[in-house]
Design a protein around this motif. Structure first.
Motif, PDB file in Angstrom:
ATOM      1  N   GLU A   1      51.915 -31.842  80.021  1.00 17.93           N
ATOM      2  CA  GLU A   1      50.506 -31.531  80.283  1.00 17.93           C
ATOM      3  C   GLU A   1      49.668 -31.685  79.016  1.00 17.93           C
ATOM      4  OE1 GLU A   1      50.942 -28.329  83.968  1.00 17.93           O
ATOM      5  OE2 GLU A   1      50.978 -27.602  81.905  1.00 17.93           O
ATOM      6  N   GLU A   2      50.198 -31.226  77.881  1.00 13.36           N
ATOM      7  CA  GLU A   2      49.479 -31.382  76.623  1.00 13.36           C
ATOM      8  C   GLU A   2      49.357 -32.855  76.243  1.00 13.36           C
ATOM      9  OE1 GLU A   2      50.899 -27.083  74.700  1.00 13.36           O
ATOM     10  OE2 GLU A   2      51.822 -28.956  74.027  1.00 13.36           O
ATOM     11  N   ARG A   3      50.401 -33.617  76.507  1.00 15.62           N
ATOM     12  CA  ARG A   3      50.364 -35.054  76.239  1.00 15.62           C
ATOM     13  C   ARG A   3      49.322 -35.739  77.129  1.00 15.62           C
ATOM     14  NH1 ARG A   3      55.737 -37.744  77.690  1.00 15.62           N
ATOM     15  NH2 ARG A   3      56.441 -35.870  76.612  1.00 15.62           N
ATOM     16  N   THR A   4      49.199 -35.274  78.357  1.00 16.03           N
ATOM     17  CA  THR A   4      48.192 -35.815  79.269  1.00 16.03           C
ATOM     18  C   THR A   4      46.788 -35.532  78.747  1.00 16.03           C
ATOM     19  OG1 THR A   4      49.677 -35.587  81.170  1.00 16.03           O
ATOM     20  CG2 THR A   4      47.324 -35.739  81.641  1.00 16.03           C
ATOM     21  N   ALA A   5      46.577 -34.335  78.197  1.00 10.62           N
ATOM     22  CA  ALA A   5      45.275 -34.016  77.598  1.00 10.62           C
ATOM     23  C   ALA A   5      44.998 -34.915  76.398  1.00 10.62           C
ATOM     24  CB  ALA A   5      45.230 -32.545  77.189  1.00 10.62           C
ATOM     25  N   GLU A   6      46.027 -35.183  75.607  1.00 10.95           N
ATOM     26  CA  GLU A   6      45.878 -36.096  74.465  1.00 10.95           C
ATOM     27  C   GLU A   6      45.506 -37.503  74.934  1.00 10.95           C
ATOM     28  OE1 GLU A   6      46.564 -36.798  70.840  1.00 10.95           O
ATOM     29  OE2 GLU A   6      45.415 -34.960  71.057  1.00 10.95           O
ATOM     30  N   LEU A   7      46.143 -37.935  76.009  1.00 10.72           N
ATOM     31  CA  LEU A   7      45.889 -39.275  76.526  1.00 10.72           C
ATOM     32  C   LEU A   7      44.476 -39.416  77.071  1.00 10.72           C
ATOM     33  CD1 LEU A   7      46.920 -42.119  77.392  1.00 10.72           C
ATOM     34  CD2 LEU A   7      47.669 -41.052  79.531  1.00 10.72           C
ATOM     35  N   THR A   8      44.038 -38.452  77.856  1.00 11.28           N
ATOM     36  CA  THR A   8      42.725 -38.538  78.501  1.00 11.28           C
ATOM     37  C   THR A   8      41.600 -38.136  77.565  1.00 11.28           C
ATOM     38  OG1 THR A   8      42.914 -36.281  79.353  1.00 11.28           O
ATOM     39  CG2 THR A   8      43.680 -38.072  80.784  1.00 11.28           C
ATOM     40  N   ARG A   9      41.924 -37.418  76.491  1.00 12.04           N
ATOM     41  CA  ARG A   9      40.929 -36.845  75.586  1.00 12.04           C
ATOM     42  C   ARG A   9      40.055 -35.818  76.307  1.00 12.04           C
ATOM     43  NH1 ARG A   9      44.156 -39.316  72.586  1.00 12.04           N
ATOM     44  NH2 ARG A   9      43.480 -40.791  70.989  1.00 12.04           N
TER      45      ARG A   9
ATOM     46  N   ASP B   1      58.754 -25.406  78.805  1.00 13.65           N
ATOM     47  CA  ASP B   1      58.288 -26.170  77.651  1.00 13.65           C
ATOM     48  C   ASP B   1      58.186 -27.666  77.945  1.00 13.65           C
ATOM     49  OD1 ASP B   1      58.127 -23.843  76.242  1.00 13.65           O
ATOM     50  OD2 ASP B   1      59.940 -24.153  75.047  1.00 13.65           O
ATOM     51  N   THR B   2      59.100 -28.178  78.762  1.00 14.65           N
ATOM     52  CA  THR B   2      59.064 -29.610  79.076  1.00 14.65           C
ATOM     53  C   THR B   2      57.795 -29.974  79.838  1.00 14.65           C
ATOM     54  OG1 THR B   2      61.481 -29.756  79.131  1.00 14.65           O
ATOM     55  CG2 THR B   2      60.251 -31.491  80.265  1.00 14.65           C
ATOM     56  N   LEU B   3      57.519 -29.225  80.902  1.00 19.25           N
ATOM     57  CA  LEU B   3      56.342 -29.512  81.717  1.00 19.25           C
ATOM     58  C   LEU B   3      55.060 -29.258  80.939  1.00 19.25           C
ATOM     59  CD1 LEU B   3      55.604 -30.530  84.500  1.00 19.25           C
ATOM     60  CD2 LEU B   3      55.633 -28.171  85.328  1.00 19.25           C
ATOM     61  N   ARG B   4      55.055 -28.179  80.165  1.00 19.46           N
ATOM     62  CA  ARG B   4      53.863 -27.872  79.361  1.00 19.46           C
ATOM     63  C   ARG B   4      53.613 -28.976  78.329  1.00 19.46           C
ATOM     64  NH1 ARG B   4      49.115 -24.835  79.209  1.00 19.46           N
ATOM     65  NH2 ARG B   4      48.442 -24.735  77.042  1.00 19.46           N
ATOM     66  N   GLY B   5      54.676 -29.504  77.731  1.00 20.31           N
ATOM     67  CA  GLY B   5      54.517 -30.581  76.770  1.00 20.31           C
ATOM     68  C   GLY B   5      53.909 -31.822  77.393  1.00 20.31           C
TER      69      GLY B   5
ATOM     70  N   ASN C   1      51.631 -28.476  70.634  1.00 22.14           N
ATOM     71  CA  ASN C   1      52.482 -27.295  70.495  1.00 22.14           C
ATOM     72  C   ASN C   1      53.850 -27.475  71.145  1.00 22.14           C
ATOM     73  OD1 ASN C   1      50.490 -25.933  69.095  1.00 22.14           O
ATOM     74  ND2 ASN C   1      49.612 -25.009  70.938  1.00 22.14           N
ATOM     75  N   HIS C   2      53.887 -28.117  72.305  1.00 27.58           N
ATOM     76  CA  HIS C   2      55.128 -28.263  73.055  1.00 27.58           C
ATOM     77  C   HIS C   2      55.610 -29.710  73.139  1.00 27.58           C
ATOM     78  CE1 HIS C   2      53.474 -24.390  74.418  1.00 27.58           C
ATOM     79  NE2 HIS C   2      54.732 -24.032  74.586  1.00 27.58           N
ATOM     80  N   ASP C   3      54.900 -30.594  72.466  1.00 25.12           N
ATOM     81  CA  ASP C   3      55.288 -32.007  72.445  1.00 25.12           C
ATOM     82  C   ASP C   3      55.129 -32.471  70.997  1.00 25.12           C
ATOM     83  OD1 ASP C   3      56.084 -34.484  73.539  1.00 25.12           O
ATOM     84  OD2 ASP C   3      54.012 -35.139  73.718  1.00 25.12           O
ATOM     85  N   GLU C   4      56.168 -32.253  70.218  1.00 28.56           N
ATOM     86  CA  GLU C   4      56.053 -32.298  68.764  1.00 28.56           C
ATOM     87  C   GLU C   4      56.145 -33.702  68.176  1.00 28.56           C
ATOM     88  OE1 GLU C   4      59.032 -29.616  67.388  1.00 28.56           O
ATOM     89  OE2 GLU C   4      57.971 -27.822  68.105  1.00 28.56           O
ATOM     90  N   ARG C   5      56.344 -34.711  68.985  1.00 24.62           N
ATOM     91  CA  ARG C   5      56.501 -36.063  68.466  1.00 24.62           C
ATOM     92  C   ARG C   5      55.217 -36.878  68.666  1.00 24.62           C
ATOM     93  NH1 ARG C   5      58.493 -40.985  70.594  1.00 24.62           N
ATOM     94  NH2 ARG C   5      59.031 -40.047  72.592  1.00 24.62           N
ATOM     95  N   ALA C   6      54.741 -37.486  67.580  1.00 22.66           N
ATOM     96  CA  ALA C   6      53.606 -38.408  67.705  1.00 22.66           C
ATOM     97  C   ALA C   6      54.063 -39.659  68.447  1.00 22.66           C
ATOM     98  CB  ALA C   6      53.073 -38.776  66.331  1.00 22.66           C
ATOM     99  N   ARG C   7      53.185 -40.201  69.263  1.00 21.65           N
ATOM    100  CA  ARG C   7      53.535 -41.354  70.084  1.00 21.65           C
ATOM    101  C   ARG C   7      52.444 -42.406  69.997  1.00 21.65           C
ATOM    102  NH1 ARG C   7      57.176 -39.190  74.231  1.00 21.65           N
ATOM    103  NH2 ARG C   7      57.354 -36.939  73.891  1.00 21.65           N
ATOM    104  N   ASN C   8      52.853 -43.645  70.061  1.00 15.07           N
ATOM    105  CA  ASN C   8      51.908 -44.755  70.175  1.00 15.07           C
ATOM    106  C   ASN C   8      52.026 -45.336  71.582  1.00 15.07           C
ATOM    107  OD1 ASN C   8      50.618 -45.182  67.467  1.00 15.07           O
ATOM    108  ND2 ASN C   8      52.759 -45.238  66.853  1.00 15.07           N
ATOM    109  N   VAL C   9      50.916 -45.407  72.277  1.00 17.35           N
ATOM    110  CA  VAL C   9      50.914 -45.949  73.626  1.00 17.35           C
ATOM    111  C   VAL C   9      49.889 -47.073  73.707  1.00 17.35           C
ATOM    112  CG1 VAL C   9      51.632 -43.765  74.662  1.00 17.35           C
ATOM    113  CG2 VAL C   9      49.189 -44.294  74.481  1.00 17.35           C
ATOM    114  N   THR C  10      50.074 -47.931  74.687  1.00 17.34           N
ATOM    115  CA  THR C  10      49.128 -49.017  74.938  1.00 17.34           C
ATOM    116  C   THR C  10      48.456 -48.778  76.286  1.00 17.34           C
ATOM    117  OG1 THR C  10      50.435 -50.605  73.659  1.00 17.34           O
ATOM    118  CG2 THR C  10      48.859 -51.503  75.244  1.00 17.34           C
TER     119      THR C  10
END
Length: 504
Positions: free
Chosen positions: A353-361, A347-351, A272-281
């Protein structure tokens, strides 16, 4: 002692609903060799006008014979689908996990040379058995897994207990009740669950253990043993569609480390607050304890922003004292400064946090507020654990209630490096392997163990609980003194159950 969170011990968002361990996360993709996307079924229109059956058949046979030599096999297959539709119950295609077959190369991304207690890999293969129990070939469905699932009557499970690459593995066959319509998605979830207990040595749910759960290889949660299921068939469809599944006794996703130096490419979906898909290693730095590194997770601008908004509120850090340490100053162990940031309206900090949830699953409802840290010259934090050991807090009812006497606890730490450091300031893990520490080792010793150098934008994940859901003493870690420069960092504590500091 565990690092102290100054935020209230009760959820600050009292209006939020407790979603339990059934929380879901957006799907993500990973670079694995897998079958091509399933083709959509074609539907032809009926012919107009009256045609005699014999004439129609003759024309049709001639037509197919003529084009049989010019159509490519995929086109011919599609043409045959139109003239000979198979009447079967359709499997819902909504929210089906990505099919990741149990090929040798795919299994190599999950199996370990030594067993991982509490993590298991299971390969699910739809098969058809005749009345004598003999397996029948189903090569006509090789390119269409959905139809294979619909037409099969049994499942063959190949179980890698402990996610172990050893050849010693167990195979189990489960057949559909002959009186039940449908394919293998009609096999009862309870019958599958029943097989898992003896095969994997699972522990039934208890007041001291989070319920075990099943995930796709990309960390998408499919089902947990305590879930209230309204549609078992949907769950079985997802399990069989995935083909490879991962079961964790602790009930929370934990990235398989595989081996030191192993690198895994992962896609982080937009939020919702981090609208760009990212590829990480994700790179494995250590297996015991499990420490993972992800470079470039944060942009330079995000790092600078976090430090800037935190700076006015920084003050010397506290700790949650164990019973044996009551009355002692926090500075005996920790000399850094810190503050907690709430993401409401940011929005920056929330984004992030959402990215962190995506990373950790792990769902965002499991996160505490972010703690920002600043270490000046000589400042440090002696080796400690992030989990709360209930035996060390028997005289602290507030902490015991928070952790439900050990059932709920800090599961993982996602540590954000906000600056480079000229010299010193490493994160140290004294236990880099199972070898015991020297008898004269001290908690402020930075000479032994894995050292992770601060690098702006990089994050590391280390797990306080193992895959069984038990406290991992090897997760002992500390912050070495800064020798030159200033170290800015932040951490996200992620729990093994919803803590509800953050809204979904």
């Amino acid at each position: 002692m565990a690092p102290k969170n100054k935020t209230p011990s009760k959820p600050v968002d009292s209006g939020t609903s407790n979603t339990g361990n059934g929380d879901t996360i957006p799907k993500a993709k990973k670079n694995l060799d897998h079958q091509a996307p399933l083709a959509k079924n074609s539907h032809g229109k009926t012919s107009q006008g009256a045609v005699s059956p014999s004439k129609f058949v003759s024309v049709l046979v001639a037509f197919v014979a003529f084009f049989g030599g010019v159509l490519t096999p995929p086109l011919r297959h599609a043409f045959q689908e139109r003239i000979s539709p198979v009447k079967t119950e359709s499997i819902p295609n909504d929210n089906l996990p990505e099919h990741i077959p149990c090929t040798k190369s795919n299994l190599a991304n999950y199996l370990h040379e030594s067993p991982v207690n509490g993590m298991h890999i299971v390969c699910i293969e739809p098969i058809t058995l005749d009345v004598d129990g003999k397996e029948q070939p189903q090569t006509q469905f090789n390119a269409d897994r959905r139809r294979l699932i619909q037409h099969s009557n049994s499942l063959r499970l190949t179980i890698y207990k402990g996610a172990h690459s050893s050849r010693l593995r167990r195979r189990i066959t489960i057949s559909r009740d002959a009186n039940v319509d449908g394919g293998v998605e009609s096999i009862s979830w309870k019958s599958l669950e029943k097989e898992f207990y003896p095969a994997l040595g699972l522990i039934p749910p208890s007041t001291q253990q989070q319920p075990w759960a099943i995930f796709t290889p990309l960390g998408q949660r499919i089902v947990g043993v305590n879930d209230n299921l309204s549609d078992e068939k949907s769950v079985m469809t997802k399990i069989v569609s995935s083909e490879m599944i991962i079961l964790t006794n602790g009930g929370v996703w934990r990235w398989p480390g595989v081996r030191e130096g192993f690198k895994r490419s992962v896609e982080l979906s937009p939020t919702n607050h981090d609208e760009r898909a990212r590829n990480v290693t994700i790179e494995t730095l250590s297996l015991q304890p499990l420490v993972l590194s992800i470079e470039g997770f944060l942009s330079d601008g995000e790092c600078d922003y976090i430090a800037k908004i935190a700076e006015p509120d920084m003050e010397y850090s506290g700790v949650t004292l164990k019973d044996a340490d009551k009355g002692k100053a926090a500075s005996n162990w920790r000399t850094s400064q810190s503050t907690f940031l709430k993401s409401y309206g940011d929005d920056t900090l929330r984004g992030i946090e959402e990215r962190t949830a995506e990373l950790t699953r792990v769902p965002i409802s499991h996160q505490e507020h972010v703690q920002v840290l600043r270490y000046g010259k000589t400042e440090k934090y002696d080796a400690h654990h992030d989990y709360f050991d209930p035996t060390s807090y028997r005289a602290d009812p507030s902490t015991l209630n928070l952790i439900e006497y050990g059932k709920r606890n800090r599961f993982a730490t996602v540590f954000w490096y906000l600056t480079d450091v000229e010299k010193g300031g490493e994160t140290i893990f004294p236990h880099n392997g199972e070898d015991p520490l020297p008898h004269d080792w001290q908690h402020n010793d930075c000479s032994i163990g894995l050292k992770v150098k601060p690098q702006k934008g990089k994050v590391i994940i280390f797990y306080s609980l193992d895959a069984m859901g038990r406290m991992d003493p090897l997760s002992l870690h500390g912050a070495c003194p800064v020798e030159e420069g200033v170290k800015w960092a932040a951490n996200k504590w992620v729990w093994n159950a919803p803590i509800h500091f953050l809204r979904e």
